[in-house]
Design an enzyme around this catalytic site. Structure first.
Site, PDB file in Angstrom:
ATOM      1  N   THR A 104     -67.055  53.437 -91.519  1.00  0.00           N
ATOM      2  CA  THR A 104     -67.489  53.133 -92.887  1.00  0.00           C
ATOM      3  C   THR A 104     -68.826  53.835 -93.150  1.00  0.00           C
ATOM      4  OG1 THR A 104     -68.722  51.188 -92.137  1.00  0.00           O
ATOM      5  CG2 THR A 104     -66.435  50.843 -92.785  1.00  0.00           C
ATOM      6  N   ASP A 105     -69.202  53.925 -94.418  1.00  0.00           N
ATOM      7  CA  ASP A 105     -70.534  54.425 -94.768  1.00  0.00           C
ATOM      8  C   ASP A 105     -71.227  53.388 -95.654  1.00  0.00           C
ATOM      9  OD1 ASP A 105     -69.697  54.666 -97.416  1.00  0.00           O
ATOM     10  OD2 ASP A 105     -69.324  56.807 -97.273  1.00  0.00           O
ATOM     11  N   LYS A 106     -72.409  53.697 -96.149  1.00  0.00           N
ATOM     12  CA  LYS A 106     -73.175  52.702 -96.910  1.00  0.00           C
ATOM     13  C   LYS A 106     -72.539  52.309 -98.246  1.00  0.00           C
ATOM     14  CE  LYS A 106     -77.275  54.184 -98.510  1.00  0.00           C
ATOM     15  NZ  LYS A 106     -77.912  55.042 -99.532  1.00  0.00           N
ATOM     16  N   MET A 107     -71.466  53.007 -98.632  1.00  0.00           N
ATOM     17  CA  MET A 107     -70.698  52.581 -99.812  1.00  0.00           C
ATOM     18  C   MET A 107     -69.871  51.338 -99.448  1.00  0.00           C
ATOM     19  SD  MET A 107     -68.904  55.656-102.001  1.00  0.00           S
ATOM     20  CE  MET A 107     -69.991  57.082-102.000  1.00  0.00           C
ATOM     21  N   GLY A 108     -69.776  51.051 -98.128  1.00  0.00           N
ATOM     22  CA  GLY A 108     -69.033  49.880 -97.670  1.00  0.00           C
ATOM     23  C   GLY A 108     -67.560  50.177 -97.387  1.00  0.00           C
TER      24      GLY A 108
END
Lengths: 143, 143, 143, 143
Positions: A14-18
């Site tokens: 995952t990335d900080k976009m969730g």
């Protein structure tokens, strides 16, 4: 019968976009491709042992629905083109829980030796050629 | 004047083929995109602070020449389409040493709020809309 | 009975040395940790839903034997320390084919809220505290 | 004078916690190590050309402060042990903006041939041995 590759999404994907970072789906396609080849009893590792490498020439991916850690995706790869020199694979990827289509993707590949020089399976590796060729046939049948 | 993003290839970005894994080029495109936005003084982080997220809708990538650890690539991103709702970016990526084109790629994006609901920059973020819009203009000018 | 997490190595997890890049083993540990928590019916996603995040404070990893794409590893995580504020997990990772120990590793974690502020499970989430605590007990029993 | 490696955090290096995934710091250490070797005019690529591979034997990393996309880190690697067979490197990593220490880390390495068989630089590559050896000396001097 179609081959289906099921796998869970990992936290680190995952990335900080969730949600899963878009680059990781390209890796999931490779996983599905390799598992499917292995399922056909000619794994990427066997290919490399006999001197065949299968680089990627092109990737096309449309992102339609996002999944995140803990979700499970199901990928169905299909060879739609193969001539012994090049191969085109299409992928169907759905979210197991919702059944929604996650991405719509395709990849193109060629066949090379260990030095990445292109080879023609029909000439050099007839057994492998036939295997891939038959898969395309089968594929067409259940279309 | 064109923005150029120069970066070295890392060891961990290669695979057992001895070259950059094809999925990593998709990440390099994001790097170029983000550095270029930052260069225009509206970094992805600033966008997110004011509530704009920019997910990727589509990736197309043709692999033409391979680079490996220690090599340096130069990426030139260009916005070729933008209407406040969607944006298309094309990328030129060359190997600094040989000048050869490494990949030919494009990405499509939309603009969303933090919950990934689509937004129209023209309506909600006119200042940002104008910035992007002007970049497309400039782009067309030096084509 | 011990929980075992079995997974295949992917092509994209290798580097030009021809083996798994050392950074990826750290990711496999997270996979094993998360699958094991899920197996205990309190997945990382459930934790996050109720407001608990579990960041990593420390990683120690000794690389003893290398695996590559197509190989299968089996990971056995064990909680050896837990006090509601911090937790230490040890991992045994073997190559399924040879039985050889691939790495010897440990990770330390704390528990935080969504803003990454430390929390004490004993005070705020007694049910979760008991679950983790019991796992340490069980662990000691079969040592 | 100390070598410092400065690099920006990329979006794809974050996870859904909103910060850099802990496995990525291990990759940043490799970047710093390789850039520093290159700065000493014996890049990893040169090493591999003359037949030396430098696998990682051990990683220890304490996570103290988190950075995220858009932040810049500065890494200072130091060889603290080297005997021609093994080498230990320590790393200082700070957040450029706050000056806070992000991680405290060390890595151990050996030297091998292309088949990953251990070699002794003192016997087989005296010139390389002297280079590394001198770096340890210099290091001790400014401690």
């Amino acid at each position: 019968m179609e081959f289906k590759y099921e796998r869970k999404i990992n936290y680190y994907e995952t990335d900080k976009m969730g949600i899963v970072h878009h680059s990781n789906y390209i890796r999931f396609l490779e996983e599905a491709r390799c598992r499917w080849m292995e399922h056909q009893d000619f794994s990427m590792e066997k290919m490399e042992e006999i001197g065949i490498t299968i680089p990627t020439l092109e990737i096309n991916c449309k992102y339609k629905y996002h999944v995140t850690s803990g979700d499970t995706i199901i990928i169905t790869p299909k060879i739609i083109e193969f001539n012994g020199v090049r191969m085109t694979i299409l992928y169907k990827m759905i979210d197991k829980k919702t059944g929604k289509e996650v991405i719509e993707a395709g990849s193109k590949h060629c066949f090379t030796d260990k030095t990445l020089k292109p080879i023609n399976l029909k000439k050099n590796y007839e057994e492998v050629y036939i295997k891939f060729h038959d898969l395309v046939e089968n594929d067409i049948l259940y279309k």
